[in-house]
Write a protein that holds these residues in place. Structure first.
Motif, short mmCIF file in Angstrom:
data_model
loop_
_atom_site.label_atom_id
_atom_site.label_comp_id
_atom_site.label_asym_id
_atom_site.label_seq_id
_atom_site.Cartn_x
_atom_site.Cartn_y
_atom_site.Cartn_z
N ASP A 48 0.85 -1.19 0.00
CA ASP A 48 0.00 0.00 0.00
C ASP A 48 0.88 1.24 0.00
N THR A 49 0.44 2.29 0.66
CA THR A 49 1.19 3.54 0.69
C THR A 49 2.10 3.62 1.90
N GLY A 50 2.46 2.46 2.46
CA GLY A 50 3.22 2.42 3.69
C GLY A 50 2.28 2.36 4.87
N LEU A 51 2.82 2.44 6.07
CA LEU A 51 1.97 2.52 7.26
C LEU A 51 2.65 3.38 8.30
N ASP A 52 1.83 3.97 9.15
CA ASP A 52 2.35 4.81 10.23
C ASP A 52 2.79 3.88 11.36
N PRO A 66 -0.22 4.03 17.85
CA PRO A 66 -0.28 3.13 19.00
C PRO A 66 -1.01 1.81 18.75
N ASN A 67 -1.94 1.77 17.79
CA ASN A 67 -2.61 0.52 17.49
C ASN A 67 -1.82 -0.35 16.52
N LEU A 68 -0.83 0.23 15.85
CA LEU A 68 -0.04 -0.53 14.88
C LEU A 68 1.35 -0.88 15.40
N ALA A 69 1.94 0.02 16.17
CA ALA A 69 3.33 -0.15 16.61
C ALA A 69 3.61 -1.52 17.24
N MET A 97 7.33 5.06 5.79
CA MET A 97 6.29 5.75 6.57
C MET A 97 5.18 6.21 5.62
N ASP A 98 3.95 6.04 6.05
CA ASP A 98 2.79 6.40 5.22
C ASP A 98 2.65 7.91 5.11
N ASP A 99 2.66 8.42 3.89
CA ASP A 99 2.46 9.85 3.66
C ASP A 99 1.17 10.11 2.89
N TRP A 147 -5.36 5.99 11.17
CA TRP A 147 -4.98 7.04 10.23
C TRP A 147 -3.79 7.80 10.81
N PRO A 148 -2.85 8.21 10.00
CA PRO A 148 -1.70 8.98 10.55
C PRO A 148 -2.17 10.28 11.18
N ILE A 149 -1.73 10.54 12.39
CA ILE A 149 -2.17 11.73 13.11
C ILE A 149 -1.75 13.00 12.36
#
Length: 504
Positions: free
Chosen positions: A165-169, A173-176, A200-202, A398-400
């Motif tokens: 995909d477009t990367g991920l954040d 806290p839910n993904l880390a 990193m998702d941009d 979603w990225p903050i």
């Protein structure tokens, strides 16, 4: 740029187009007739080169450099190379020079872009959550019995899902807690780059799909379908949501060689919605991606893909009205089944349609007998509105840093957003596939088969009135559901079931 040998020109010589024409007019004419024409140069472009057979020989790479090209990366396992050149005729010149070249397509106009009714607006977004725990808004997880499945088996940390995909954040806290940094990568440009900043998702799209697959259960925010498995962010798309073929090929090759059991693919090949094999460039891209996907499947990777949001019957395509979408004015063209959507129509890929809260196919979702394998929640903001949310979309991470007024459900120190599309359906199916793998099933074909066999059959709708105002965006044809319960164009084998996947 191609360099030319410098010639000493006598006084009075005429220099034309890089050729020194000296002496008498007859000599000049003879020189003009016998000298090789200079290559016309232009902007630097990336080419995906497809070779006959699954190999890339040293002589073939020498042919690239002889024409002034630069080898960016090679995938010898599938006979594909990524090269760069500023020669306007590089593709045709390479095919003329190397008989082993089956195709050479410039990829700048052959991107892959996500197409979703992506995020909710403030007009139809859910109210701000009073508590940090947002799982009460996840109607989609209830619909596929994910909470019950988690009580039995939330997924194994030995299973890794690659979200192409477009990367991920990775800081979310839910993904880390579930990010596998050792297997995450950026493939933008066709060359793997494991720098954390690179993947990193941009854009936001990748973080949303990743959360649906495997957001960790932390007591706040949301919980994914398989919160115990690991996530590999495989960035193939840029900030604008465009993926280029070299990045897609690189991503599947990475998954195949890095122990990834499942990939989610919430995108399809643009600017040609349908890739037609009678076009040399489209055929080269189709075949390169097909080879990469096949290589991944042969190495134990289950490939899950979104069906698309054109309300179109992929089993009976007749018109492509949006291609090429990178041009100012797309030119409608008649098509047949010789044209296919990538990656969902590549053999062996699990195609996922979208449904809503009432378990009816979403108005926008594409479909087709033999193309749709399963259905999963993707959201439907028009006709299927859960009482608990006030809108029909799917909530996920979603990225903050990318939050704006359209993402109306912020959480503490984190971001969450509503979105709908088959892009949201596909990660539900990928998550269920990961749960099946977590029970000890290792064969990719077996996992794909079980995903369909364990689905809850859904018949074609008896009331088609919701679809009347949403004909195919390509041909204008009305949507038609064909087939019986457990095998039809809208739902495939049925809705994925997380509980059944873990033996419940």
């Amino acid at each position: 740029m191609r360099t030319m040998k410098r010639l000493a020109a006598p006084i009075g010589a005429l220099v034309v187009a890089g050729l020194c024409l000296a002496g008498s007019p007859a000599m000049a004419a003879q020189t003009a007739r016998t000298a090789a024409p200079a290559a016309v140069t232009g902007a630097q472009q990336t080419y995906l080169v497809l070779y006959n057979g699954n190999s890339v020989s040293s002589s073939s790479l020498a042919a690239v450099t002889a024409l002034g090209g630069t080898v960016v990366n090679t995938f010898p396992q599938i006979g594909v190379a990524v090269v760069s050149s500023n020669r306007a005729d590089f593709g045709s010149a390479l095919k003329g020079k190397d008989k082993n070249v089956a195709g050479a397509a410039a990829t700048a106009r052959l991107g892959v872009q996500v197409h979703d009714d992506a995020v909710g607006t403030t007009a139809d977004a859910a109210p701000q959550a009073a508590a940090a725990d947002l799982t009460g808004l996840q109607w989609d997880m209830d619909q596929i019995k994910a909470p019950q499945a988690h009580a039995i088996n939330p997924g194994s940390a030995n299973v890794v899902v690659g979200d192409i995909d477009t990367g991920l954040d990775w800081s979310h806290p839910n993904l880390a807690p579930n990010v596998d940094f050792s297997r995450s990568v950026s493939c933008v440009g066709g060359v793997p780059n494991q720098d954390r900043a690179a993947w990193m998702d941009d854009n936001g799209h990748g973080t949303h799909t990743a959360g649906t697959i495997a957001a960790a259960s932390t007591g706040s925010g949301i919980v994914g379908v398989a919160p115990g498995v690991k996530l590999a962010g495989i960035k193939a798309g840029n900030a604008d949501g465009y993926f280029f073929p070299e990045a897609v090929v690189c991503s599947f090759m990475w998954a195949a060689t890095h122990g990834i059991q499942v990939t989610n693919n919430s995108y399809f090949a643009d600017p040609w919605l349908y890739n037609c094999k009678n076009d040399p460039d489209q055929r080269a891209i189709w075949e390169a991606e097909r080879r990469a996907i096949k290589f991944a499947q042969n190495n134990g990777v289950v490939v899950v893909s979104a069906e698309g949001n054109e309300s179109d019957d992929l089993a009976h395509p007749t018109m492509d009205s949006t291609s090429p979408d990178t041009d100012p004015a797309p030119v409608p063209r008649e098509i047949t089944n010789a044209c296919a959507v990538v990656p969902v129509e590549v053999p062996g890929v699990i195609g996922v349609t979208a449904n809503g809260y009432n378990m009816v196919k979403s108005y926008y979702s594409s479909y087709g007998v033999g193309v749709a394998d399963v259905v999963a929640p993707g959201g439907d903001r028009r006709f299927q509105i859960p009482p608990s949310t006030g809108n029909g979309r799917v909530l996920s991470t979603w990225p903050i840093d990318l939050m704006d007024e359209t993402c109306a459900v912020p959480g503490p120190a984190a971001g969450y957003c509503w979105a709908q599309g088959t892009s949201m359906a596909s990660p539900h199916a990928a998550g269920v596939a990961a749960l099946i793998a977590s029970t000890g099933v290792t064969n990719a074909n077996k996992i794909a088969s079980m995903l369909q066999q364990q689905a809850d059959p859904i018949a074609c709708p008896t009331d088609m009135s919701n679809f009347v105002s949403f004909p195919s965006t390509q041909s204008g044809a009305p949507q038609v559901c064909q087939g019986g319960i457990g095998n039809n164009g809208f739902n495939g084998a049925g809705q994925v079931n997380a509980l059944t996947a873990v033996g419940g």
